[in-house]
Design a protein around this motif. Structure first.
Motif, PDB file in Angstrom:
ATOM      1  N   ALA A 111       0.812  -1.216   0.000  1.00 25.63           N
ATOM      2  CA  ALA A 111       0.000   0.000   0.000  1.00 25.63           C
ATOM      3  C   ALA A 111       0.851   1.274   0.000  1.00 25.63           C
ATOM      4  CB  ALA A 111      -0.935  -0.003   1.209  1.00 25.63           C
ATOM      5  N   ALA A 112       2.162   1.128   0.069  1.00 20.84           N
ATOM      6  CA  ALA A 112       3.043   2.301   0.085  1.00 20.84           C
ATOM      7  C   ALA A 112       2.972   3.031  -1.256  1.00 20.84           C
ATOM      8  CB  ALA A 112       4.481   1.871   0.364  1.00 20.84           C
ATOM      9  N   PRO A 113       3.007   4.373  -1.239  1.00 22.42           N
ATOM     10  CA  PRO A 113       2.995   5.112  -2.513  1.00 22.42           C
ATOM     11  C   PRO A 113       4.322   4.936  -3.253  1.00 22.42           C
ATOM     12  CG  PRO A 113       3.228   6.623  -0.663  1.00 22.42           C
ATOM     13  CD  PRO A 113       3.013   5.256  -0.083  1.00 22.42           C
ATOM     14  N   VAL A 114       4.245   4.851  -4.572  1.00 20.30           N
ATOM     15  CA  VAL A 114       5.461   4.634  -5.359  1.00 20.30           C
ATOM     16  C   VAL A 114       6.456   5.780  -5.182  1.00 20.30           C
ATOM     17  CG1 VAL A 114       4.454   3.103  -7.087  1.00 20.30           C
ATOM     18  CG2 VAL A 114       4.401   5.562  -7.451  1.00 20.30           C
ATOM     19  N   SER A 115       5.973   6.977  -4.886  1.00 20.38           N
ATOM     20  CA  SER A 115       6.897   8.102  -4.690  1.00 20.38           C
ATOM     21  C   SER A 115       7.834   7.865  -3.515  1.00 20.38           C
ATOM     22  CB  SER A 115       6.126   9.410  -4.496  1.00 20.38           C
ATOM     23  OG  SER A 115       5.266   9.322  -3.385  1.00 20.38           O
ATOM     24  N   SER A 116       7.430   7.036  -2.553  1.00 19.11           N
ATOM     25  CA  SER A 116       8.296   6.736  -1.410  1.00 19.11           C
ATOM     26  C   SER A 116       9.246   5.576  -1.704  1.00 19.11           C
ATOM     27  CB  SER A 116       7.449   6.399  -0.178  1.00 19.11           C
ATOM     28  OG  SER A 116       6.792   5.150  -0.343  1.00 19.11           O
ATOM     29  N   ILE A 117       9.030   4.893  -2.809  1.00 21.70           N
ATOM     30  CA  ILE A 117       9.823   3.716  -3.148  1.00 21.70           C
ATOM     31  C   ILE A 117      10.916   4.049  -4.159  1.00 21.70           C
ATOM     32  CG2 ILE A 117       9.669   1.426  -4.226  1.00 21.70           C
ATOM     33  CD1 ILE A 117       6.790   1.375  -3.042  1.00 21.70           C
ATOM     34  N   ILE A 118      10.681   5.086  -4.960  1.00 19.29           N
ATOM     35  CA  ILE A 118      11.669   5.486  -5.968  1.00 19.29           C
ATOM     36  C   ILE A 118      13.005   5.734  -5.272  1.00 19.29           C
ATOM     37  CG2 ILE A 118      12.356   7.293  -7.581  1.00 19.29           C
ATOM     38  CD1 ILE A 118       9.418   7.799  -8.101  1.00 19.29           C
ATOM     39  N   GLY A 119      14.029   5.131  -5.810  1.00 22.50           N
ATOM     40  CA  GLY A 119      15.360   5.368  -5.275  1.00 22.50           C
ATOM     41  C   GLY A 119      15.830   4.359  -4.258  1.00 22.50           C
ATOM     42  N   HIS A 120      15.012   3.351  -3.925  1.00 25.99           N
ATOM     43  CA  HIS A 120      15.539   2.282  -3.069  1.00 25.99           C
ATOM     44  C   HIS A 120      16.777   1.713  -3.737  1.00 25.99           C
ATOM     45  CE1 HIS A 120      12.934   2.053   0.297  1.00 25.99           C
ATOM     46  NE2 HIS A 120      11.893   1.507  -0.295  1.00 25.99           N
ATOM     47  N   CYS A 121      16.728   1.659  -5.049  1.00 28.98           N
ATOM     48  CA  CYS A 121      17.871   1.258  -5.849  1.00 28.98           C
ATOM     49  C   CYS A 121      18.208   2.448  -6.757  1.00 28.98           C
ATOM     50  CB  CYS A 121      17.541   0.020  -6.678  1.00 28.98           C
ATOM     51  SG  CYS A 121      17.118  -1.387  -5.630  1.00 28.98           S
ATOM     52  N   PRO A 122      19.460   2.781  -6.921  1.00 33.76           N
ATOM     53  CA  PRO A 122      19.856   4.000  -7.651  1.00 33.76           C
ATOM     54  C   PRO A 122      19.320   4.084  -9.081  1.00 33.76           C
ATOM     55  CG  PRO A 122      21.767   2.979  -6.609  1.00 33.76           C
ATOM     56  CD  PRO A 122      20.607   2.065  -6.384  1.00 33.76           C
ATOM     57  N   GLU A 123      19.048   2.948  -9.711  1.00 35.13           N
ATOM     58  CA  GLU A 123      18.554   2.958 -11.081  1.00 35.13           C
ATOM     59  C   GLU A 123      17.240   3.712 -11.211  1.00 35.13           C
ATOM     60  OE1 GLU A 123      19.445   0.199  -9.443  1.00 35.13           O
ATOM     61  OE2 GLU A 123      21.266  -0.416 -10.477  1.00 35.13           O
ATOM     62  N   GLY A 124      16.422   3.710 -10.168  1.00 33.59           N
ATOM     63  CA  GLY A 124      15.135   4.383 -10.206  1.00 33.59           C
ATOM     64  C   GLY A 124      15.249   5.887 -10.293  1.00 33.59           C
ATOM     65  N   LEU A 125      16.411   6.419  -9.927  1.00 36.70           N
ATOM     66  CA  LEU A 125      16.624   7.854  -9.988  1.00 36.70           C
ATOM     67  C   LEU A 125      17.319   8.279 -11.283  1.00 36.70           C
ATOM     68  CD1 LEU A 125      17.713   8.542  -6.314  1.00 36.70           C
ATOM     69  CD2 LEU A 125      15.520   9.064  -7.388  1.00 36.70           C
ATOM     70  N   SER A 126      17.717   7.307 -12.077  1.00 33.92           N
ATOM     71  CA  SER A 126      18.418   7.602 -13.324  1.00 33.92           C
ATOM     72  C   SER A 126      17.414   7.628 -14.469  1.00 33.92           C
ATOM     73  CB  SER A 126      19.481   6.538 -13.605  1.00 33.92           C
ATOM     74  OG  SER A 126      20.407   6.504 -12.560  1.00 33.92           O
ATOM     75  N   LEU A 127      16.820   8.775 -14.669  1.00 33.49           N
ATOM     76  CA  LEU A 127      15.779   8.910 -15.687  1.00 33.49           C
ATOM     77  C   LEU A 127      16.338   9.684 -16.869  1.00 33.49           C
ATOM     78  CD1 LEU A 127      12.798   8.409 -16.327  1.00 33.49           C
ATOM     79  CD2 LEU A 127      12.274  10.520 -15.124  1.00 33.49           C
ATOM     80  N   TRP A 128      16.255   9.102 -18.047  1.00 35.81           N
ATOM     81  CA  TRP A 128      16.766   9.720 -19.264  1.00 35.81           C
ATOM     82  C   TRP A 128      15.638   9.843 -20.271  1.00 35.81           C
ATOM     83  CZ3 TRP A 128      22.147  10.502 -20.426  1.00 35.81           C
ATOM     84  CH2 TRP A 128      22.989  10.192 -19.368  1.00 35.81           C
ATOM     85  N   SER A 129      15.706  10.857 -21.064  1.00 35.63           N
ATOM     86  CA  SER A 129      14.730  11.058 -22.120  1.00 35.63           C
ATOM     87  C   SER A 129      15.483  11.252 -23.431  1.00 35.63           C
ATOM     88  CB  SER A 129      13.893  12.300 -21.812  1.00 35.63           C
ATOM     89  OG  SER A 129      13.027  12.591 -22.875  1.00 35.63           O
ATOM     90  N   LEU A 130      15.116  10.483 -24.435  1.00 39.52           N
ATOM     91  CA  LEU A 130      15.769  10.569 -25.735  1.00 39.52           C
ATOM     92  C   LEU A 130      14.743  10.761 -26.835  1.00 39.52           C
ATOM     93  CD1 LEU A 130      18.254   7.575 -25.405  1.00 39.52           C
ATOM     94  CD2 LEU A 130      18.831  10.005 -25.260  1.00 39.52           C
ATOM     95  N   ASN A 131      15.097  11.526 -27.828  1.00 41.12           N
ATOM     96  CA  ASN A 131      14.267  11.670 -29.015  1.00 41.12           C
ATOM     97  C   ASN A 131      14.311  10.339 -29.766  1.00 41.12           C
ATOM     98  OD1 ASN A 131      13.608  12.123 -31.824  1.00 41.12           O
ATOM     99  ND2 ASN A 131      13.685  14.300 -31.348  1.00 41.12           N
TER     100      ASN A 131
END
Length: 138
Positions: A111-131
């Protein structure tokens, strides 16, 4: 040499699976909601390579993944509609469920919100956007 030539022709869109629209979860979605979204994309998330989903929030309320400001704007008005703040990965899910953070019981952890789970592992904070038309090799 021929494989190098082939790689120079490939674009980001050539690597996109099924070339469908982006599927995301809102920042207030629960972990159970995120897993359900991954399951909707494929009956067996891991077998179908669905291992992560981006998390979208209202713009301006979050620093964002890695300090980035990946924002989706309204096509007509140009105003910001949503901001991508990170990615919830299967690794984040496992780390949260297995973690000893004082929460007990699977139902409570799911039931935990995903916003509190982001970053448990560093990959979740590595967001890239490409054309999609960006070439893989220059």
């Amino acid at each position: 040499m021929q494989s190098h030539s082939r790689l120079m022709q490939l674009k980001v869109k050539d690597l996109m699976v099924h070339k469908r629209r982006l599927v995301e979860v809102p920042d207030n979605a629960t972990l159970a909601d995120a897993l359900n979204t991954m399951t909707i994309l494929g009956i067996k998330p891991v077998a179908n390579r669905v291992r992560a989903v981006p998390v979208a929030a209202k713009p301006g309320q979050w620093l964002g993944a890695g300090g980035s400001m990946i924002v989706e704007s309204d096509k007509q008005s140009g105003s910001a509609r949503k901001q991508y703040i990170g990615v919830v990965t299967m690794l984040d899910v496992v780390a949260h469920i297995a973690g000893d953070d004082g929460e007990s019981g699977l139902d409570k952890k799911m039931a935990a919100p995903v916003s509190s789970i982001i970053g448990h592992c560093p990959e979740g904070l590595s967001l890239w956007s490409l054309n999609p038309n960006t070439r893989l090799l220059v």
